[in-house]
Motif scaffolding. Structure first.
Motif, PDB file in Angstrom:
ATOM      1  N   VAL A 193     -39.578  14.938 112.300  1.00 38.80           N
ATOM      2  CA  VAL A 193     -39.503  16.688 111.742  1.00 38.80           C
ATOM      3  C   VAL A 193     -38.842  16.624 110.244  1.00 38.80           C
ATOM      4  CG1 VAL A 193     -36.502  15.941 112.353  1.00 38.80           C
ATOM      5  CG2 VAL A 193     -36.938  17.798 113.363  1.00 38.80           C
ATOM      6  N   VAL A 194     -38.322  15.995 109.437  1.00 43.40           N
ATOM      7  CA  VAL A 194     -38.348  16.417 108.035  1.00 43.40           C
ATOM      8  C   VAL A 194     -39.882  17.084 107.615  1.00 43.40           C
ATOM      9  CG1 VAL A 194     -37.128  14.089 108.009  1.00 43.40           C
ATOM     10  CG2 VAL A 194     -39.154  14.220 107.425  1.00 43.40           C
ATOM     11  N   THR A 195     -40.355  17.237 107.780  1.00 43.54           N
ATOM     12  CA  THR A 195     -41.782  17.933 107.622  1.00 43.54           C
ATOM     13  C   THR A 195     -41.999  19.755 108.583  1.00 43.54           C
ATOM     14  OG1 THR A 195     -43.931  17.242 109.248  1.00 43.54           O
ATOM     15  CG2 THR A 195     -43.084  15.565 106.960  1.00 43.54           C
ATOM     16  N   ALA A 196     -40.781  19.516 109.432  1.00 43.33           N
ATOM     17  CA  ALA A 196     -40.701  20.874 110.154  1.00 43.33           C
ATOM     18  C   ALA A 196     -40.541  21.799 109.255  1.00 43.33           C
ATOM     19  CB  ALA A 196     -40.103  20.777 111.346  1.00 43.33           C
ATOM     20  N   ASP A 197     -41.554  23.232 109.610  1.00 47.88           N
ATOM     21  CA  ASP A 197     -40.443  24.165 108.040  1.00 47.88           C
ATOM     22  C   ASP A 197     -39.585  24.757 109.473  1.00 47.88           C
ATOM     23  OD1 ASP A 197     -42.734  24.787 106.081  1.00 47.88           O
ATOM     24  OD2 ASP A 197     -43.844  24.635 107.963  1.00 47.88           O
ATOM     25  N   LEU A 198     -38.667  25.203 110.722  1.00 52.07           N
ATOM     26  CA  LEU A 198     -38.211  25.518 111.323  1.00 52.07           C
ATOM     27  C   LEU A 198     -37.904  24.651 112.922  1.00 52.07           C
ATOM     28  CD1 LEU A 198     -35.257  27.341 111.613  1.00 52.07           C
ATOM     29  CD2 LEU A 198     -37.160  28.277 113.447  1.00 52.07           C
ATOM     30  N   VAL A 199     -36.567  24.181 112.650  1.00 45.79           N
ATOM     31  CA  VAL A 199     -36.598  23.041 114.672  1.00 45.79           C
ATOM     32  C   VAL A 199     -35.372  24.514 115.132  1.00 45.79           C
ATOM     33  CG1 VAL A 199     -35.678  21.179 115.332  1.00 45.79           C
ATOM     34  CG2 VAL A 199     -36.947  21.283 113.319  1.00 45.79           C
ATOM     35  N   ILE A 200     -36.191  25.107 116.902  1.00 45.86           N
ATOM     36  CA  ILE A 200     -34.483  25.222 117.125  1.00 45.86           C
ATOM     37  C   ILE A 200     -34.786  24.622 117.980  1.00 45.86           C
ATOM     38  CG2 ILE A 200     -34.754  26.859 118.914  1.00 45.86           C
ATOM     39  CD1 ILE A 200     -36.927  28.740 117.934  1.00 45.86           C
ATOM     40  N   CYS A 201     -32.890  24.193 118.850  1.00 46.45           N
ATOM     41  CA  CYS A 201     -32.863  23.067 119.930  1.00 46.45           C
ATOM     42  C   CYS A 201     -31.765  23.353 120.011  1.00 46.45           C
ATOM     43  CB  CYS A 201     -32.794  22.126 118.409  1.00 46.45           C
ATOM     44  SG  CYS A 201     -31.332  22.100 117.860  1.00 46.45           S
TER      45      CYS A 201
ATOM     46  N   ALA B  87     -48.066  25.390 113.782  1.00 41.39           N
ATOM     47  CA  ALA B  87     -48.630  24.849 114.763  1.00 41.39           C
ATOM     48  C   ALA B  87     -46.672  25.158 115.413  1.00 41.39           C
ATOM     49  CB  ALA B  87     -49.095  23.889 114.037  1.00 41.39           C
ATOM     50  N   VAL B  88     -46.919  25.093 116.402  1.00 43.00           N
ATOM     51  CA  VAL B  88     -45.588  25.654 117.431  1.00 43.00           C
ATOM     52  C   VAL B  88     -45.901  23.798 118.090  1.00 43.00           C
ATOM     53  CG1 VAL B  88     -43.842  26.081 119.518  1.00 43.00           C
ATOM     54  CG2 VAL B  88     -45.149  27.492 118.029  1.00 43.00           C
ATOM     55  N   THR B  89     -44.899  22.710 117.994  1.00 46.63           N
ATOM     56  CA  THR B  89     -44.931  21.511 118.923  1.00 46.63           C
ATOM     57  C   THR B  89     -43.133  21.362 119.563  1.00 46.63           C
ATOM     58  OG1 THR B  89     -46.089  20.299 116.840  1.00 46.63           O
ATOM     59  CG2 THR B  89     -44.786  18.904 118.717  1.00 46.63           C
ATOM     60  N   VAL B  90     -43.279  20.975 121.360  1.00 43.38           N
ATOM     61  CA  VAL B  90     -42.227  21.007 121.714  1.00 43.38           C
ATOM     62  C   VAL B  90     -42.519  19.387 122.276  1.00 43.38           C
ATOM     63  CG1 VAL B  90     -41.556  21.400 124.629  1.00 43.38           C
ATOM     64  CG2 VAL B  90     -42.860  23.028 123.317  1.00 43.38           C
ATOM     65  N   TYR B  91     -41.173  18.628 121.606  1.00 42.67           N
ATOM     66  CA  TYR B  91     -40.682  17.785 121.386  1.00 42.67           C
ATOM     67  C   TYR B  91     -39.908  17.878 123.437  1.00 42.67           C
ATOM     68  CZ  TYR B  91     -42.436  15.771 117.889  1.00 42.67           C
ATOM     69  OH  TYR B  91     -42.976  15.462 116.732  1.00 42.67           O
TER      70      TYR B  91
ATOM     71  N   LYS C 162     -45.126  24.821 110.258  1.00 44.28           N
ATOM     72  CA  LYS C 162     -44.995  23.869 111.816  1.00 44.28           C
ATOM     73  C   LYS C 162     -43.749  23.825 112.193  1.00 44.28           C
ATOM     74  CE  LYS C 162     -44.112  19.000 111.226  1.00 44.28           C
ATOM     75  NZ  LYS C 162     -44.898  17.840 111.349  1.00 44.28           N
ATOM     76  N   VAL C 163     -43.054  24.981 113.290  1.00 43.87           N
ATOM     77  CA  VAL C 163     -41.568  25.115 114.622  1.00 43.87           C
ATOM     78  C   VAL C 163     -41.696  24.116 115.491  1.00 43.87           C
ATOM     79  CG1 VAL C 163     -41.059  26.407 115.570  1.00 43.87           C
ATOM     80  CG2 VAL C 163     -42.228  27.208 113.818  1.00 43.87           C
ATOM     81  N   ILE C 164     -40.269  23.412 115.549  1.00 40.74           N
ATOM     82  CA  ILE C 164     -40.564  22.602 116.327  1.00 40.74           C
ATOM     83  C   ILE C 164     -39.352  23.042 117.460  1.00 40.74           C
ATOM     84  CG2 ILE C 164     -39.237  19.952 116.759  1.00 40.74           C
ATOM     85  CD1 ILE C 164     -41.001  18.734 114.437  1.00 40.74           C
ATOM     86  N   ILE C 165     -40.173  22.741 118.773  1.00 41.47           N
ATOM     87  CA  ILE C 165     -39.172  23.119 119.469  1.00 41.47           C
ATOM     88  C   ILE C 165     -38.011  21.538 120.569  1.00 41.47           C
ATOM     89  CG2 ILE C 165     -38.445  24.346 122.010  1.00 41.47           C
ATOM     90  CD1 ILE C 165     -40.633  25.996 120.712  1.00 41.47           C
ATOM     91  N   THR C 166     -37.346  21.798 120.532  1.00 38.40           N
ATOM     92  CA  THR C 166     -36.758  20.449 121.694  1.00 38.40           C
ATOM     93  C   THR C 166     -35.311  20.768 122.247  1.00 38.40           C
ATOM     94  OG1 THR C 166     -35.740  17.763 121.548  1.00 38.40           O
ATOM     95  CG2 THR C 166     -35.913  19.727 119.507  1.00 38.40           C
TER      96      THR C 166
ATOM     97  N   VAL D 221     -41.609  34.373 122.045  1.00 39.00           N
ATOM     98  CA  VAL D 221     -40.825  34.693 121.266  1.00 39.00           C
ATOM     99  C   VAL D 221     -41.648  34.143 120.383  1.00 39.00           C
ATOM    100  CG1 VAL D 221     -39.018  35.180 119.591  1.00 39.00           C
ATOM    101  CG2 VAL D 221     -38.833  34.957 122.299  1.00 39.00           C
ATOM    102  N   LEU D 222     -42.207  33.232 119.697  1.00 36.78           N
ATOM    103  CA  LEU D 222     -42.431  32.579 118.474  1.00 36.78           C
ATOM    104  C   LEU D 222     -43.846  33.156 118.662  1.00 36.78           C
ATOM    105  CD1 LEU D 222     -41.797  28.418 118.424  1.00 36.78           C
ATOM    106  CD2 LEU D 222     -40.250  30.350 117.683  1.00 36.78           C
TER     107      LEU D 222
END
Length: 341
Positions: free
Chosen positions: A227-235, A196-200, A166-170, A186-187
């Motif tokens: 967030v510690v389970t994310a493979d990548l965070v974009i912030c 999976a992509v999740t937006v906070y 999963k990738v997180i965007i916040t 892009v993702l």
């Protein structure tokens, strides 16, 4: 009269970075039995953080006196300090490069120029350097959680992890709909179909049409536990970026405000991944994903070596930041204590 009055905002307009870095100091002061009040435009869920700490908020129209006033706000100091408060020593966190006041007795600046600050604040002690930053207890717990999680990862379950990437965007408390949707596009063109992509974000909005579901989550106190389970965070390349690097989370920081440039430049020198110019966001983010996180779009059979390499890279950056940040926290708290004696 309280010992310390903190002045900062935390809302969709300015984000929550001011709150987060102040909370670390507030926790330290409360542990030393000092009384603290907070004043500012602070919206939910950020006001809930203060309630959990047991810190009372003061109405913005109320001119409260305090033994020391702590300001984390870039507005002119005359807007933030009333005539009734001019007798109290003032502490400022960071600076916009244009202010000056004889009332300021302590300046804390992680990335500022000490000589320039001393010229503008001749009566103040200048504390420059990343060592004067510290992290609140929530971040310390998240770092431990992340460390335990990686200790539990074995070669046997790495392939299974590929099915739940999963990738997180916040971008924190600020509403950045257009920017988030640019990142999503892009993702969606690169990520493995199982990712999976999740937006906070503070509010939900319409996402672009994608080949995968895009999930929305409101920003709550559970964010750093998730967030510690994310493979990548974009912030954004501000306080959250710094905290995620410290925890050891794979992260890409985007400079979305001028006050993030110095922070981003310094962290990039430590090995962090930064996109400074949003005009080239699509091209840069695509290249970064292809070069640094191929696991997110490669076949699952290639996951094991890359997971180990990526984990080692994150660990090295986290260790560098851990060695630099917080080692002067005790000194800083001592300076604050001396101001109210």
């Amino acid at each position: 009269m309280p010992d310390f009055l903190f002045r900062f905002d935390a809302n969709q307009r300015v984000g929550a970075g001011h709150l987060m870095r102040c909370v670390a100091l507030i926790e330290g002061l409360l542990e030393r039995s000092y009384s603290v009040r907070v004043q500012g435009d602070i919206s939910k869920p950020y006001s809930d953080r203060l309630e959990q700490l047991g810190v009372l908020r003061v109405d913005n129209d109320h001119k409260i006196n305090a033994k020391c006033i702590f300001i984390d706000d870039y507005r002119d100091l005359s807007e933030l300090i009333s005539e009734e408060q001019t007798h109290a020593p003032v502490v400022i966190f960071e600076d916009n490069g244009h202010r000056s006041s004889p009332a300021v007795k302590l300046v804390i600046s992680a990335f500022g120029n000490k000589l320039q600050l001393k010229h503008r604040y001749p009566n103040a002690r200048i504390c420059c350097g990343i060592g004067y930053l510290s992290f609140r207890a929530e971040i310390q717990r998240a770092k431990i959680q992340n460390r335990v999680q990686h200790l539990n990862v074995t070669t046997g379950n790495l392939v299974g992890m590929a099915q739940q990437m999963k990738v997180i965007i916040t971008f924190g408390a600020t509403v950045q709909q257009d920017l988030i949707n640019r990142v999503i596009r892009v993702l969606d063109g690169i990520l493995h179909e199982s990712c999976a992509v999740t937006v906070y974000a503070p509010v939900e909005f319409n996402f672009p049409d994608c080949d995968r579901p895009i999930y929305f989550e409101p920003i709550t106190e559970a964010f750093f536990r998730n967030v510690v389970t994310a493979d990548l965070v974009i912030c954004a390349a501000g306080q959250t970026f710094l905290e995620l690097l410290y925890i050891g989370i794979p992260v890409v920081g985007l400079v979305i405000a001028t006050n993030q440039i110095d922070c981003a430049t310094h962290l990039r020198s430590l090995g962090a991944t930064v996109i400074e110019f949003l005009d080239s966001l699509e091209a840069e983010l695509t290249q970064i994903l292809l070069e640094k996180w191929p696991r997110l779009h490669k076949n699952t059979t290639e996951i094991i070596n890359e997971f180990n390499e990526s984990g080692e890279r994150n660990k090295q950056i986290s260790t560098r930041i851990q060695d630099l940040i917080g080692y002067r926290e005790t000194e800083l708290l001592s300076h604050l204590s001396n101001l109210i004696l």
